[in-house]
Write an enzyme that holds these catalytic residues in place. Structure first.
Site, PDB file in Angstrom:
ATOM      1  N   SER A   1      -4.066  -5.364   1.247  1.00 16.84           N
ATOM      2  CA  SER A   1      -4.751  -4.195   2.287  1.00 16.84           C
ATOM      3  C   SER A   1      -3.863  -4.140   3.371  1.00 16.84           C
ATOM      4  O   SER A   1      -2.743  -3.852   3.368  1.00 16.84           O
ATOM      5  CB  SER A   1      -6.080  -4.285   2.098  1.00 16.84           C
TER       6      SER A   1
ATOM      7  N   LYS B   1      -2.918  -3.301  -2.980  1.00 21.63           N
ATOM      8  CA  LYS B   1      -4.249  -2.664  -2.744  1.00 21.63           C
ATOM      9  C   LYS B   1      -4.001  -1.775  -1.483  1.00 21.63           C
ATOM     10  O   LYS B   1      -3.875  -2.202  -0.386  1.00 21.63           O
ATOM     11  CB  LYS B   1      -5.370  -3.447  -2.716  1.00 21.63           C
TER      12      LYS B   1
END
Length: 458
Positions: A372, A397
């Protein structure tokens, strides 16, 4: 709708009032579906900037706001909330949010407006006899998308999420568009008996200044960072109560402070006279950038020849903190990240506004738990030839979620967009491939980055 901590914009309110519903006009009647959409959109918050792994739930209840005055859509929202909503209407409200905002390729199953319309017709065929049953239908409806990040939140879960505190004084800020094309900072949630609440701040207040510095136009992330400081010290804030209530200055004692995620040391190389500055960032929280700046300055002053930035096992955290971290190493105008989604408000290019803090070579350590916000940093520095990536392929992600409050106080988390690297590669499901599996020596890393920069110029 604006995010809690602004990086890429989240979708704006999907339902706008008609010609007679200007900012200072009396409340205007909307049909039920439109009123519900306005209510949901006005209450939506964005997770894309709040977290990349999980939101820390703060166990506290919010005080009920006492607004001095209301106008425009806010009044419509309150009027709609005062009415009873049927279970069928609640399910339709959740369906509508997905219909207008969901990113189709986020799920593992095919999605189209036609297929989603059929899903609505299927779930609303009969009477839904209880609120629990309505919530169950929403959960199953969202599960059918095949996206593990799109999910239902019970009223208690939504309440805890909206009280997430990154300021140190027990409040949560949200950016709301104003009449001048900018935005203002509103108090989204309060910790009951927290420092801000005890000082007199109430939900729905507008934050005007922090220690005498005007915060209008600043992001919620920047303002939250300004509010932070050592435990038991004081910060002076000025707030406006309600839409047109009195302005009040108050002194608030800080009680909570984010723990530093930055560890650093200077290591002398045995085979030459160089020194390497090693920095490990465990997560991207509200103090990550500030503490990283301090670490870089101290290491530079201590004679660091180059730096190793360790993002292994860093699952993310505040995406805005990751974006601000990446900017510390980039040239002015360099692309940090692109955002893509169905709604044009999600489509954005985020660039560095100033030059790099350091110009020395950087080696960035990653592994399969680098995710992320950490992947945003890694791709930004790699694609702009500022860092050599070392280790393993990252997690992959890069989705953007927004949280929408439903009419009964529950909510849904919906994937509305995704992050795309400066080199136009989709992070989600792919991750980022490192340049080396093992740490290269300084000269090799420097030569690699030089070749990369020459290639970019050609």
């Amino acid at each position: 709708m604006r995010p809690l901590s602004y990086a890429p914009p989240a979708p704006q309110s999907r339902a706008s009032p008609g010609p007679g519903c200007g900012p200072r006009s009396p409340p205007c009647a909307l049909s039920f579906p439109d009123a519900l959409r306005a209510a949901a959109a006005a209450a939506a918050v964005s997770l894309s900037l709040l977290t990349g792994d999980a939101v820390g739930a703060v166990a506290a209840a919010a005080a009920q706001p006492t607004e001095v005055c209301r106008d425009g859509v806010a009044a419509v929202v309150e009027e709609v909330r005062a009415e009873a909503v049927t279970n069928e209407q609640l399910v339709e409200e959740a369906w509508e949010v997905v219909n207008e905002s969901f990113l189709p390729d986020a799920g593992s199953r095919p999605w189209s407006p036609e297929m989603w319309m059929q899903r609505k017709q299927d779930v609303l065929q009969g009477t839904i006899k209880s609120r629990a049953r309505a919530h169950d239908i929403i959960q199953k409806m969202l599960a059918s998308l095949g996206d593990p990040y799109t999910r239902f939140l019970s009223p208690s879960e939504f309440s805890k999420m909206s009280k997430y505190d990154m300021t140190g004084i027990g409040l949560n800020l949200r950016e709301i568009p104003d009449d001048n094309g900018s935005f203002k900072l509103m108090v989204l949630g309060l910790l009951l008996d927290g420092p801000a609440y005890s000082a007199g701040v109430r939900q729905g207040d507008e934050l005007l200044s922090v220690n005498g510095i005007d915060v209008r136009g600043k992001s919620a992330f920047d303002a939250s960072s300004m509010l932070q400081g050592p435990k038991e010290t004081f910060v002076t804030i000025k707030v406006k109560h309600g839409d047109c209530g009195p302005v009040e200055s108050m002194k608030v004692q800080r009680q909570m402070v984010a723990r530093s995620p930055v560890f650093y040391l200077l290591e002398k190389k045995e085979n030459d006279n160089s020194s390497v500055g090693y920095i490990h960032i465990k997560e991207f929280n509200a103090v990550a950038k500030k503490d990283l700046v301090s670490a870089l300055k101290r290491l530079q002053n201590s004679g660091a020849s180059y730096f190793v930035l360790d993002l292994r096992d860093n699952l993310g955290g505040l995406v805005q903190a990751g974006i601000e971290t990446a900017k510390l190493f980039l040239n002015k105008g360099d692309t940090v990240i692109y955002t893509a989604g169905r709604d044009r408000q999600v489509q954005n290019t985020i660039v560095a506004e100033s030059g790099p803090m350091i110009a020395t070579p950087l080696m960035l350590l990653v592994n399969n738990r680098t995710a992320s916000a950490s992947e945003i940093v890694a791709s930004a520095l790699h694609d702009n030839c500022k860092a050599v990536l070392v280790g393993e392929r990252t997690f992959g992600k890069g989705l953007i979620q927004s949280v929408f409050e439903l009419h009964d106080g529950s909510g849904i988390v919906v994937t509305v967009g995704k992050y795309v690297t400066p080199n136009h590669k989709d992070i989600t499901g792919n991750g980022i491939e490192p340049d080396y599996s093992h740490l290269p020596d300084f000269n090799e890393a420097r030569d690699y980055l030089s070749r990369c920069q020459l290639k970019e110029l050609s």
